[in-house]
Scaffold this active site. Structure first.
Site, PDB file in Angstrom:
ATOM      1  N   CYS A 182       0.856  -1.177   0.000  1.00 23.96           N
ATOM      2  CA  CYS A 182       0.000   0.000   0.000  1.00 23.96           C
ATOM      3  C   CYS A 182       0.898   1.235   0.000  1.00 23.96           C
ATOM      4  O   CYS A 182       1.791   1.353   0.842  1.00 23.96           O
ATOM      5  CB  CYS A 182      -0.896  -0.005   1.240  1.00 23.96           C
ATOM      6  N   ASP A 192      -0.721  -5.600   0.377  1.00 22.75           N
ATOM      7  CA  ASP A 192      -2.047  -5.751  -0.219  1.00 22.75           C
ATOM      8  C   ASP A 192      -2.007  -6.974  -1.108  1.00 22.75           C
ATOM      9  O   ASP A 192      -0.979  -7.272  -1.727  1.00 22.75           O
ATOM     10  CB  ASP A 192      -2.423  -4.529  -1.071  1.00 22.75           C
ATOM     11  N   HIS A 243       6.145  -4.221  -6.442  1.00 22.92           N
ATOM     12  CA  HIS A 243       6.082  -4.142  -4.989  1.00 22.92           C
ATOM     13  C   HIS A 243       5.180  -3.006  -4.538  1.00 22.92           C
ATOM     14  O   HIS A 243       5.035  -2.771  -3.356  1.00 22.92           O
ATOM     15  CB  HIS A 243       7.485  -3.964  -4.408  1.00 22.92           C
TER      16      HIS A 243
END
Length: 118
Positions: free
Chosen positions: A34, A41, A69
Site C-alpha cells: 500500500c 495488499d 512491490h
C-alpha cells in the site's frame, strides 16, 4: 527463461491477426505494498484483451507481475499495452478486504479507431 522477477514482457506473433478474439487471464497471487501505509495488499488481477499483431507470453507475464512491490494497476496496463499494442485491453485488480472494504481498480485501453466486434 529466468525464474526470478523481471520487468521484461515477452511477446509472440498473433496467430489470427485478422480476427477479433479475446484472451482472458486471471492472476490470483498478486501482492504489492500500500503506498499510504506500506502494508501488504493482495489482489487478483484479471486481464482481458483483443490482440492486434502481438500476444503476451504467459511465463514472462508471471515474472513481470512478481516484480511489482507497489500497487500500480495503470502502470501495469501501460507496460502491457506498450509491449503488445492490442486493439483492446482491460486490467482489473480486485484487492482483498482491508478495513472492511473490498476495492477494485479497472484500467482500459482502446486502440484509436478500433470498433468492438467480439
Amino acid at each position: 527463461m529466468a525464474t526470478r522477477p523481471s520487468k521484461r514482457l515477452q511477446t509472440f506473433a498473433n496467430p489470427s491477426p485478422r480476427r477479433d478474439y479475446r484472451i482472458c487471464m486471471e492472476i490470483p497471487e498478486f501482492t504489492c505494498l500500500c503506498p499510504m501505509t506500506g502494508q501488504p495488499d493482495f489482489a487478483t488481477l484479471s486481464l482481458e484483451y483483443v490482440p492486434d499483431r502481438l500476444c503476451v507470453e504467459l511465463k514472462s507475464l508471471k515474472l513481470y507481475v512478481w516484480s511489482y512491490h507497489e500497487a500500480v494497476t495503470n502502470r501495469i496496463l501501460e507496460d502491457l499495452v506498450r509491449a503488445t499494442r492490442p486493439r483492446y485491453m482491460r486490467l482489473t485488480a480486485k484487492f482483498n478486504v482491508r478495513g472492511g472494504i473490498y476495492t477494485s481498480v479497472v484500467a482500459e485501453h482502446h486502440k484509436r479507431g478500433w470498433k468492438e466486434s467480439v
